[in-house]
Design a protein around this motif. Structure first.
Motif, PDB file in Angstrom:
ATOM      1  N   LEU A 185     -11.560   1.708  -3.305  1.00 34.09           N
ATOM      2  CA  LEU A 185     -11.196   2.804  -2.514  1.00 34.09           C
ATOM      3  C   LEU A 185     -10.802   2.324  -0.991  1.00 34.09           C
ATOM      4  CD1 LEU A 185     -10.665   6.015  -2.632  1.00 34.09           C
ATOM      5  CD2 LEU A 185     -13.008   6.282  -1.714  1.00 34.09           C
ATOM      6  N   LEU A 186      -9.668   2.768  -0.589  1.00 30.29           N
ATOM      7  CA  LEU A 186      -9.446   2.479   0.779  1.00 30.29           C
ATOM      8  C   LEU A 186      -9.662   3.895   1.496  1.00 30.29           C
ATOM      9  CD1 LEU A 186      -8.325   0.507   2.789  1.00 30.29           C
ATOM     10  CD2 LEU A 186      -5.812   1.442   2.304  1.00 30.29           C
ATOM     11  N   CYS A 211      -3.149   7.007  -6.193  1.00 31.01           N
ATOM     12  CA  CYS A 211      -3.671   6.050  -7.105  1.00 31.01           C
ATOM     13  C   CYS A 211      -2.683   4.994  -7.327  1.00 31.01           C
ATOM     14  CB  CYS A 211      -4.423   6.468  -8.319  1.00 31.01           C
ATOM     15  SG  CYS A 211      -5.045   5.351  -9.370  1.00 31.01           S
ATOM     16  N   VAL A 212      -3.136   3.621  -6.725  1.00 27.95           N
ATOM     17  CA  VAL A 212      -2.423   2.431  -7.165  1.00 27.95           C
ATOM     18  C   VAL A 212      -3.038   1.891  -8.360  1.00 27.95           C
ATOM     19  CG1 VAL A 212      -2.002   0.184  -6.304  1.00 27.95           C
ATOM     20  CG2 VAL A 212      -2.243   2.154  -4.751  1.00 27.95           C
ATOM     21  N   VAL A 213      -2.084   1.472  -9.377  1.00 23.73           N
ATOM     22  CA  VAL A 213      -2.680   1.053 -10.446  1.00 23.73           C
ATOM     23  C   VAL A 213      -2.451  -0.629 -10.723  1.00 23.73           C
ATOM     24  CG1 VAL A 213      -2.436   1.046 -13.303  1.00 23.73           C
ATOM     25  CG2 VAL A 213      -2.043   3.089 -11.849  1.00 23.73           C
ATOM     26  N   GLU A 214      -3.477  -1.379 -10.368  1.00 28.02           N
ATOM     27  CA  GLU A 214      -3.466  -2.727 -10.168  1.00 28.02           C
ATOM     28  C   GLU A 214      -4.876  -3.442 -11.041  1.00 28.02           C
ATOM     29  OE1 GLU A 214      -1.549  -5.288  -9.309  1.00 28.02           O
ATOM     30  OE2 GLU A 214       0.188  -4.017  -8.606  1.00 28.02           O
ATOM     31  N   GLU A 269      -3.856  -5.319   0.677  1.00 29.44           N
ATOM     32  CA  GLU A 269      -2.770  -5.527   1.183  1.00 29.44           C
ATOM     33  C   GLU A 269      -2.009  -4.175   1.435  1.00 29.44           C
ATOM     34  OE1 GLU A 269      -1.684  -9.536  -1.929  1.00 29.44           O
ATOM     35  OE2 GLU A 269      -1.160  -7.321  -2.578  1.00 29.44           O
ATOM     36  N   ARG A 270      -2.419  -3.061   0.894  1.00 29.56           N
ATOM     37  CA  ARG A 270      -1.915  -1.790   1.367  1.00 29.56           C
ATOM     38  C   ARG A 270      -2.493  -1.494   2.775  1.00 29.56           C
ATOM     39  NH1 ARG A 270      -0.485   2.941  -0.929  1.00 29.56           N
ATOM     40  NH2 ARG A 270      -0.344   4.584   0.739  1.00 29.56           N
ATOM     41  N   GLU A 317      -7.368 -13.708   3.147  1.00 27.81           N
ATOM     42  CA  GLU A 317      -5.902 -13.903   2.908  1.00 27.81           C
ATOM     43  C   GLU A 317      -5.165 -12.816   2.782  1.00 27.81           C
ATOM     44  OE1 GLU A 317      -5.093 -16.522  -0.282  1.00 27.81           O
ATOM     45  OE2 GLU A 317      -6.746 -17.950   0.369  1.00 27.81           O
ATOM     46  N   ALA A 318      -5.424 -11.805   2.114  1.00 26.28           N
ATOM     47  CA  ALA A 318      -4.800 -10.549   1.960  1.00 26.28           C
ATOM     48  C   ALA A 318      -4.899  -9.542   3.313  1.00 26.28           C
ATOM     49  CB  ALA A 318      -4.922  -9.857   0.713  1.00 26.28           C
ATOM     50  N   ALA A 319      -5.924  -9.790   3.616  1.00 27.81           N
ATOM     51  CA  ALA A 319      -6.322  -8.406   4.614  1.00 27.81           C
ATOM     52  C   ALA A 319      -6.040  -8.689   5.960  1.00 27.81           C
ATOM     53  CB  ALA A 319      -7.740  -8.072   4.448  1.00 27.81           C
TER      54      ALA A 319
END
Ligand code: ZN
Ligand code: ZN
Length: 357
Positions: A45-46, A74-77, A86-87, A113-115
């Motif tokens: 959760l962000l 909701c992001v489905v991943e 990334e979001r 790396e992503a954040a």
């Protein structure tokens, strides 16, 4: 029932800026459940300081999200934490707080790396979880009521010749029959000399006349964990066993009487521990007096002589002194209670009078 979860997320959002962050990435599944209601094996959760939270889970849970927290995007991943990092970067978050006690070194490297910049967030959600809302206490009350009823239902089974395992499985089956999600933890049934081992695993030993039998068990209901211990006598027991029972019961009462908002946890521990130490058994009580219960069976606050912190209203805790005599046996008595301004609310209501079966 989304309202309490919306309120919990708002409280968390207010704490994000205090940690010099723009958003928090919650990855501990129990914390995600607390903040959304979603019970999932893969979710994150962000929670931005400003703006709506974003949930991420995989396709197996997408339908549940629509039912349980339809208000959430909701992001489905599959890679939930990475997707939300990334979001966050995409949404302009510069400093992202993360649960460093949950993220492995390997996962941290991938997140970095992503954040954007990562900031350790500490146990902020666990701290929020310490004081319960009344919705949570109601679930815990039901979990404890199921636990009480399971004890009553298992009582006819307690007789010489029945094994510890038979009693443990009977308790657990009855709790599920009565509506529990499942047992809150592996039940402990410790008979005779096995009672000297605080976390004895129930085995094939059969109950015998003259035994004290310690049963430590509880139901989980709606995700909330009940925890109760009772020690009963099988047939005629010796004076030292009866004395031991009375001592532990007195210590348990002293601990319960010390449960007040603002009480220091180590003072509560001492209230019970002193009773046992004064009787010469200080060394035979080798664990803390109790612990918080909620979405986890052991959570903040821990009550022990080496613990710091204070109680507050609406904090559920256990009070569970025990005395364990190597090779001879032991007694533990445990209740789950809620700290209240007008005195503790007892949730496990099974009698503590010494029961002789
Ligand atoms: Zn217990
Ligand atoms: Zn306990």
């Amino acid at each position: 029932m989304p309202e309490p979860h919306i309120h919990r997320r708002a409280r968390l959002a207010a704490l994000v800026a205090d940690h010099a962050a723009d958003a928090a990435l919650v990855t501990r599944l129990v914390n995600v459940r607390y903040l959304t209601g979603l019970d999932s094996s893969n979710a994150a959760l962000l929670v931005p300081a400003d703006g709506p939270a974003v949930l991420c889970t995989d396709a197996r849970y997408a339908g549940m999200v629509r039912d349980i927290c339809p208000e959430l995007e909701c992001v489905v991943e599959r890679a939930t934490a990475i997707a939300l990092a990334e979001r966050a970067a995409h949404d302009g978050v510069r400093r992202l707080a993360f649960e460093s006690h949950d993220v492995t070194v390997e996962a941290h490297d991938r997140l970095a790396e992503a954040a954007p910049a990562l900031v350790p967030f500490g146990h902020v959600v666990e701290e929020l979880r310490r004081v319960k809302d009344e919705e949570e206490i109601a679930l815990l009350r039901t979990a404890c009521a199921i636990t009480d009823r399971a004890f009553d239902a298992a009582l006819p089974l307690l007789r010489p010749g029945v094994t510890e395992r038979e009693i443990a499985t009977a308790l657990e089956r009855v709790m599920v029959d009565l509506g529990a999600d499942k047992p809150a933890f592996d039940s402990i049934v410790a008979s005779g000399p096995n009672g000297a081992v605080p976390h004895h695993h129930p085995g094939d030993r059969a109950l015998a006349p003259g035994d004290l039998v310690t049963m430590d068990f509880g139901a989980r209901y709606g995700g909330y964990h009940a925890d109760m211990t009772r020690t009963v006598a099988v047939g005629r027991i010796a004076d030292w066993q009866r004395d031991l029972y009375d001592l532990v019961w007195r210590a348990q009462r002293a601990g319960v009487d010390a449960l007040w908002p603002e009480a220091e946890t180590k003072v509560v521990d001492a209230a019970a521990r002193d009773v046992i130490a004064d009787a010469g058994h200080g060394d035979d009580f080798p664990h803390g007096l109790g612990h918080g219960v909620g979405l986890e069976i052991h959570e903040a606050p821990l009550m022990g002589y080496d613990k710091t912190g204070k109680l507050e209203g609406r904090v559920p805790v256990t009070v569970e002194p025990g005395v364990y005599l190597d090779g001879r046996g032991g007694v533990r008595i445990e209740d789950t209670l809620v700290v209240r301004r007008d005195g503790p609310e007892l949730l496990t209501q099974t009698s503590k009078e010494l029961l002789v079966v």
